[in-house]
Every structure is written in structure tokens, then in C-alpha cells.
Design an enzyme around this catalytic site. Structure first.
Site, short mmCIF file in Angstrom:
data_model
loop_
_atom_site.label_atom_id
_atom_site.label_comp_id
_atom_site.label_asym_id
_atom_site.label_seq_id
_atom_site.Cartn_x
_atom_site.Cartn_y
_atom_site.Cartn_z
CE LYS A 12 59.42 1.07 28.37
NZ LYS A 12 59.16 1.17 26.94
CE LYS A 22 55.39 6.91 31.75
NZ LYS A 22 56.24 6.62 30.60
CE LYS A 38 52.03 4.05 24.05
NZ LYS A 38 53.48 3.91 24.17
P1 TYM Z 1 55.75 6.58 24.18
O1 TYM Z 1 55.19 5.74 23.10
O2 TYM Z 1 55.96 5.98 25.52
O3 TYM Z 1 54.85 7.87 24.39
C1 TYM Z 1 54.46 8.70 23.31
C2 TYM Z 1 54.47 10.14 23.76
O4 TYM Z 1 53.59 10.32 24.86
C3 TYM Z 1 54.27 10.94 25.96
N1 TYM Z 1 53.74 10.40 27.21
C4 TYM Z 1 53.20 11.16 28.18
N2 TYM Z 1 53.03 12.49 28.29
C5 TYM Z 1 52.42 12.94 29.42
N3 TYM Z 1 52.01 12.13 30.42
C6 TYM Z 1 52.17 10.79 30.35
N4 TYM Z 1 51.75 10.00 31.33
C7 TYM Z 1 52.79 10.25 29.18
N5 TYM Z 1 53.10 8.98 28.80
C8 TYM Z 1 53.68 9.10 27.58
C9 TYM Z 1 55.73 10.56 25.76
O5 TYM Z 1 56.60 11.46 26.41
C10 TYM Z 1 55.86 10.60 24.25
O6 TYM Z 1 56.09 11.93 23.82
N6 TYM Z 1 60.66 6.77 23.16
C11 TYM Z 1 59.36 7.33 22.83
C12 TYM Z 1 58.99 7.16 21.37
C13 TYM Z 1 60.01 7.66 20.42
C14 TYM Z 1 60.27 9.02 20.12
C15 TYM Z 1 61.31 8.99 19.13
C16 TYM Z 1 59.75 10.22 20.56
C17 TYM Z 1 60.85 6.90 19.68
N7 TYM Z 1 61.63 7.68 18.90
C18 TYM Z 1 61.84 10.17 18.61
C19 TYM Z 1 60.26 11.40 20.02
C20 TYM Z 1 61.30 11.36 19.06
C21 TYM Z 1 58.29 6.63 23.66
O7 TYM Z 1 58.49 5.57 24.16
O8 TYM Z 1 57.10 7.27 23.68
#
Ligand code: TYM
Length: 334
Positions: free
Chosen positions: A115, A197, A200
């Protein structure tokens, strides 16, 4: 434990329209825990501001992410659905855990490195300490299980290290959480660059399939998916594009990758891509319909938010009072 049940916590950032990566890697798996665990599913808007957001879009996406949680099968009567910034204990514990997280640990986080490269003009302190806020999200609820995609494993490991360190100094305070990543779908790749990966926030719309894309858009994107110059439909390290499509197909149909390989033996790439697009669009059609129904009812979403925040706060404040006592903060007698 909370209300005699073990706790599950996960979160999604409202930082872009959610993709089938978010769905297959995380949200689709959330509802499986609802019966046996007390589940907290959070829209982590405070995490989203580590990258500059347009306020009106952040607000809209926060409602949309909540509606999507429900459209993906999360019943607010059986799960605590809430917005992170509505429960200030996240920020409070986040600060405290910053003081138990090492500079070196944060410097090693691959997401921070990625990032920082992508946002070279805004490498702010929040982007750096993001993992300790994430640890706070998890530890605040005495979470046992965290369903996430594989890109979050490193952050989860750090949360475990922080909790272990804190417990080592002050005695048992936090449950040490375990991660749960699905066997298939934990890392869905970009359709344009299948070694990266699916994200979004990708600027290339052809690289990402959004949960709310309509059938035409989904099929068009799969048709354009980058594959290879070979003709064989099989998974393998040398075939990132086809492997990704097989994984997506298997996640949406419930078939194994091997079954899918057999099903498409002898097919051309064009027909295979169409079949993947159709399987994806068919599986997501009910989600989209339910989302459209929910998003039209803002008052209902606000009730869910309010009740969720209240329920989350009731659990979070127990951990906070324990943490304050252990740290030696004075108590205000009112
Ligand atoms: P975020 O918002 O990027 O993504 C949300 C969830 O989607 C999963 N994910 C994917 N899984 C498979 N393939 C992909 N290409 C892919 N892109 C995203 C992520 O692994 C996630 O599970 N830091 C986290 C949000 C967060 C969080 C937490 C998660 C904040 N606090 C506490 C669990 C527990 C994040 O940025 O997810």
C-alpha cells in the site's frame, strides 16, 4: 466466550465495491458460523481512511457493505452486524495495542509495503499501525476464530503475537485467536494479471468481478480473462489464469477442481470461460436481488447498525474495563 458461545469476528473495509474475492475468501463463509458461535461482523470504516476516501462514497459503501452482509445470508438476529466507528472502544484499544506492537513488526507487513507503494504520496501513520487496530478489533471481543482470505494471515499472526505479549506481561487478558481460511478461494486472483490478488481498489475494471455486477458484465469480464497460449484446461503452477478460473468455478458450483478439470476436458477456452461466467452470475443473482431490496430500506439498515453497535459495545466494554485495570489506569467514580 460471550453469552456461553465462542466468538467469531471478521471485518470488511468499505473501501471499494466488493469483489468475488471478498465473497469467496471471506463473506460467503461467515454464515456457517452463525449457529455455533457468537458472530461479530464489522464494516471497518476506520481502516478504510488509511487511504484517502471521498466522504460521500465512504458513507454510501458503509451502508452497502452492511446490506451485502445480509444479502449474503447473515441474519442480524443471529449475528452482530455493526460499523467500527460506532464503537469507539476499537480506537481506544487500538491505541493501547500500538504501545505493545514493535516498529520492526509493523515494518515487515507485506500489505503495508504494497500500500505504501500504491499510495506513495500518503504513507500516513495509520497505514503503518493498521495491524494493531485490526488486532484491537479481534481481541476486543475475546475472539476464538477469524475467517479471512489468505492475504490477512500475516496480520492475524501479528494479532496473536500482540495478544501473547500482552498476556505475558499482565496475565490472561485476551483469547489468542485462530484464523480460518477456506481450502479453495482463499486467494482469488485478478482476471487481468492472474499472478496478482483480485483487489476491490483495482483501477482496471476488467481485472475484478464485483459481487453486484450484472450478468452481462460478469460474462464479459470472464470472456476477457487473461489465460495462456496453451489449450489445456487444467490447474498448475504454470497456468495461473486457468487455475484461477477453475478455482472460481469450483467455489461457485461446489464441485472440486479435479471434477471441473474432467468436466471441461476437450473444451476450448472460450466455452470454458463462458461456463465460469454463467456459474458465477447464477450464484450471485439471488445476492444481488436481496441487496437491491435491502439497500432501498435505509431506515431498516440504520436500525440494524444501531442494534449492532449496542450489542458490540456491551461485549467490548467488558474487555476494556479488564484492560484498563491491568494497565493501571485510574477509574473514575461517578
Ligand atoms: P479487506 O476489506 O481487504 O477484505 C475483506 C475480506 O476479503 C478477503 N479478500 C480476499 N479473499 C480471497 N481472494 C481475494 N482476492 C481477496 N481479497 C480480499 C480478505 O482476506 C478479507 O477477509 N484488514 C482487513 C479488514 C479487517 C479485518 C479485521 C478482518 C479489519 N479488521 C479484523 C478480520 C478481522 C481487510 O483489509 O480486508
Amino acid at each position: 466466550m460471550y453469552n456461553d458461545k465462542k466468538v467469531v469476528f471478521s471485518g470488511v473495509q468499505p473501501s471499494g465495491n466488493l469483489t468475488i474475492g471478498n465473497y469467496l475468501g471471506a463473506i460467503k463463509n461467515f454464515s456457517a458460523f452463525s449457529e455455533d458461535y457468537h458472530c461479530f461482523y464489522c464494516v471497518v470504516d476506520m481502516h478504510a481512511i488509511t487511504v484517502r476516501q471521498v466522504p460521500a462514497e465512504l458513507r454510501r459503501r458503509t451502508y452497502e457493505t452492511l446490506a451485502l452482509y445480509m444479502a449474503c445470508g447473515l441474519d442480524p438476529q443471529k449475528n452482530t452486524l455493526f460499523v467500527q466507528s460506532h464503537v469507539p472502544a476499537h480506537a481506544e484499544l487500538g491505541w493501547i495495542l500500538d504501545c505493545y506492537t514493535m516498529f520492526g513488526e509493523l515494518s515487515r507487513m507485506t500489505q503495508f509495503k504494497d500500500k505504501s507503494q500504491k499510495n506513495a504520496d500518503n504513507i500516513n501513520a495509520g497505514l503503518f499501525t493498521y495491524p494493531s487496530l485490526m488486532a484491537a478489533d479481534i481481541l476486543l471481543y475475546q475472539t476464538e476464530m477469524v475467517p479471512v482470505g489468505s492475504d490477512q494471515r500475516q496480520h492475524l499472526e501479528l494479532a496473536r503475537d500482540i495478544a501473547t505479549r500482552f498476556n505475558g506481561i499482565y496475565g490472561d487478558t485476551f483469547v489468542i485467536p485462530e484464523g480460518y481460511t477456506p481450502k479453495d478461494g482463499a486467494r482469488i486472483m485478478s482476471l487481468a494479471e492472474p499472478t496478482k490478488k483480485m483487489s476491490k481498489s483495482d483501477a482496471n475494471e476488467n481485472a475484478v468481478v464485483r459481487i453486484l455486477d450484472d450478468k452481462d458484465a460478469i460474462i464479459r469480464k470472464f470472456k476477457r480473462a487473461v489465460t495462456d497460449s496453451d489449450t489445456e484446461i487444467r490447474a498448475g503452477a504454470d497456468k495461473a489464469g486457468i487455475t484461477n478460473l477453475l478455482t472460481i468455478y469450483s467455489c461457485f458450483t461446489g464441485k472440486t477442481v479435479e471434477e471441473a478439470e474432467r468436466e471441461f476436458a476437450g473444451f476450448g477456452y472460450g466455452d470454458f470461460k463462458l461456463a465460469v461466467g454463467e456459474a458465477c452470475a447464477d450464484a450471485l443473482a439471488p445476492v444481488r436481488a436481496e441487496f437491491n431490496r435491502l439497500i432501498a430500506d435505509k431506515a431498516y439498515l440504520e436500525t440494524v447498525m444501531a442494534e449492532g453497535a449496542e450489542a458490540a459495545y456491551r461485549c467490548a466494554r467488558r474487555t476494556m474495563s479488564k484492560v484498563r485495570r491491568k494497565l493501571g489506569f485510574t477509574e473514575l467514580k461517578r
